[in-house]
Design an enzyme around this catalytic site. Structure first.
Site, PDB file in Angstrom:
ATOM      1  N   HIS A  10       4.077  -2.162  -1.630  1.00 51.42           N
ATOM      2  CA  HIS A  10       3.289  -1.376  -2.576  1.00 51.42           C
ATOM      3  C   HIS A  10       4.217  -0.725  -3.602  1.00 51.42           C
ATOM      4  CE1 HIS A  10      -0.649  -1.428  -0.600  1.00 51.42           C
ATOM      5  NE2 HIS A  10      -0.037  -1.249   0.558  1.00 51.42           N
ATOM      6  N   CYS A  21      -0.434  -6.358   0.451  1.00 59.02           N
ATOM      7  CA  CYS A  21      -0.715  -5.805   1.764  1.00 59.02           C
ATOM      8  C   CYS A  21      -1.990  -6.433   2.349  1.00 59.02           C
ATOM      9  CB  CYS A  21      -0.794  -4.281   1.687  1.00 59.02           C
ATOM     10  SG  CYS A  21      -0.536  -3.465   3.280  1.00 59.02           S
TER      11      CYS A  21
END
Length: 486
Positions: A427, A330
């Site tokens: 994630h 991310c």
């Protein structure tokens, strides 16, 4: 009829989140349908819910303890710090605005109707709601317009259990002092107290419990010893991020100022063959790292500046030259590229900054946040991975042609020509046992991945055993009050 009880703390980080999870699992095992609820949370470690929003990671774990899917009503107000003086405000799962701390006091009372709506919606689905407070009700300077502690308890007519932390010392003063500074009305809402994180023989504190009960008039519900396996559960508070000495494979993680969604590290810490080393500012990245992970960030550009200020950019380049591997997740993925652009000023003044340059990609931040529970395939092995996306911005460039995942059917991620440096937006991927084993095997030091889901479930059951043994659960459940209709 649905009942509710609220767990408040005599200070921050007294272990409320863990106790709520343990109480919830214990109540579920007694045959009750249970839901967790936190009116207001502050955390950059968020979870994506099945109904398409985001809540604090602790409430997602508590939902798991209740054997329920996490939904936005479990945490209707989430504050995500972006700077030292400002935070993003998420209401019922969606971003509302970004405010400075001094301006939030004016906004806060307008959020109470949303909080109560979520509370009553949740009450319609279960027998018991276990509510978690935030910070401490002793912060009486924040009482006006409060929605996190006594303000909520008053509005929803929920009785309160106050928890003190004996590990930090002064627990009698914590609990009795809270009684002293509260108004009579707020103090009367507290129907019992407990002491948490005791080390040693709990009987040595019998006189202390009597002193607290005598001075407050509250019912004593027990002394809960330190729960040594707490580290095996996903942590929400950045204060709980810690290195974990394990086995022969060393994973190094620079601790970013605005680190976010660091639950990616939990499955690695729980893998016996893996050591996870969290590097604080002022320390170089170790020379013997097998893998360096750049984690998620709430403020990518600010953390990129911080990364360079520590000299970590030099350490990272040297690690790659030595043949070391790097994974950016991310915000960490965005940092690894050639450029990060923020034309709308989402993270401060509009800026266009050079990235670390280890991936031939560029990122443009844009206002619409991507929130999704996602399913992926790890292309080198075909293993399935489930995780979540929670980010601003899009990343493009030549290295995305070497995508190493397919995410809901589309290519995802990027890799440099040697495959040493990779990045992605997904994630939670290390929670997939086969992927974790396959990814770490590439580093040349094979590991036994085990079952991370089993670790979490077994730990929640042991936590429930711990709570049942040391808290008077019969008394606690008897103190819960019916949820009154609006």
């Amino acid at each position: 009829m649905t009942k509710a009880i609220m767990i408040q703390g005599a200070g921050s980080n007294v272990g409320k989140s863990l106790l709520v999870a343990g109480i919830a699992r214990a109540a579920v095992r007694r045959g009750l349908s249970v839901a967790p609820f936190k009116p207001q949370n502050m955390s950059n470690n968020a979870a994506v819910t099945v109904d398409g929003g985001e809540i604090g990671r602790a409430q997602a774990l508590q939902a798991q303890a209740c054997r329920r899917d996490p939904i936005v009503d479990m945490n209707p107000v989430l504050l995500k710090p972006e700077t030292d003086v400002g935070a993003q405000v998420v209401v019922q799962g969606q971003r509302l605005t970004t405010v400075k701390a001094r301006d939030y006091a004016a906004l806060k009372p307008t959020l109470l109707p949303h909080v109560l709506d979520s509370f009553h919606a949740l009450a319609a689905t279960c027998d018991l709601i276990v509510v978690e407070g935030a910070g401490s009700p002793a912060e009486v300077n924040l009482r006006h317009g409060d929605i996190a502690n006594m303000g909520f308890a008053e509005a929803a007519n929920v009785p309160v259990i106050l928890v003190g932390d004996i590990d930090r010392g002064g627990v009698i003063a914590q609990l009795v002092g809270t009684h002293v500074v509260l108004t009579h009305g707020d103090a009367d809402r507290i129907v019992g107290f407990a002491v948490n994180k005791f080390r040693g023989d709990v009987s040595l504190f019998d006189d202390g419990m009597t002193t607290i009960a005598d001075r407050t008039g509250w019912a004593s519900l027990g002394v809960v010893p330190w729960f040594a396996d707490a580290w095996k559960l996903p942590a929400e508070d950045v204060m709980d991020i810690a290195s974990r000495k394990g086995g022969h494979l060393r994973v190094v993680v620079p601790r970013l100022n605005r680190i976010a969604n660091f639950d990616d590290l939990d499955p690695l810490s729980a893998t016996p063959d893996v050591s996870v080393d969290i590097i604080p500012e002022g320390r170089p990245l170790p020379l013997d790292a097998d893998l360096i992970i750049l984690p998620g960030s709430k403020s990518t550009i600010a953390d990129l500046d911080h990364f360079r200020a520590q000299g970590w950019d030099i350490d990272l380049a040297a690690h790659i030259r030595r043949g070391g591997h790097v994974l950016g997740i991310c915000g960490g993925y965005q940092m690894l590229g050639k450029r990060v652009s923020d034309p709308d000023g989402l993270e401060g003044p509009p800026r266009d900054v050079a990235g670390l340059g280890h991936l031939d990609v560029e990122t443009v931040l844009h206002p619409r946040k991507r929130l999704a529970l996602s399913h992926a395939t790890y292309l080198p092995t075909g293993d399935s991975v489930s995780g979540y996306e929670i980010h601003l911005g899009s990343t493009t460039g030549p290295d995305t042609d070497r995508a190493w995942l397919t995410l809901d059917g589309r290519p995802e991620g990027a890799a440099n020509p040697t495959g040493q440096v990779r990045g992605c937006y997904l994630h939670g991927l290390f929670a997939a046992d086969k992927f974790r084993g396959a990814y770490l095997d590439v580093l040349g030091k094979p590991v036994t991945a085990g079952s991370y889901a089993s670790v979490v479930e077994d730990t929640l059951d042991r936590l429930a055993d711990h709570v049942e043994q040391h808290l008077d659960m019969d008394a606690l459940l008897a103190l819960a009050a019916p949820v009154t209709a609006r």
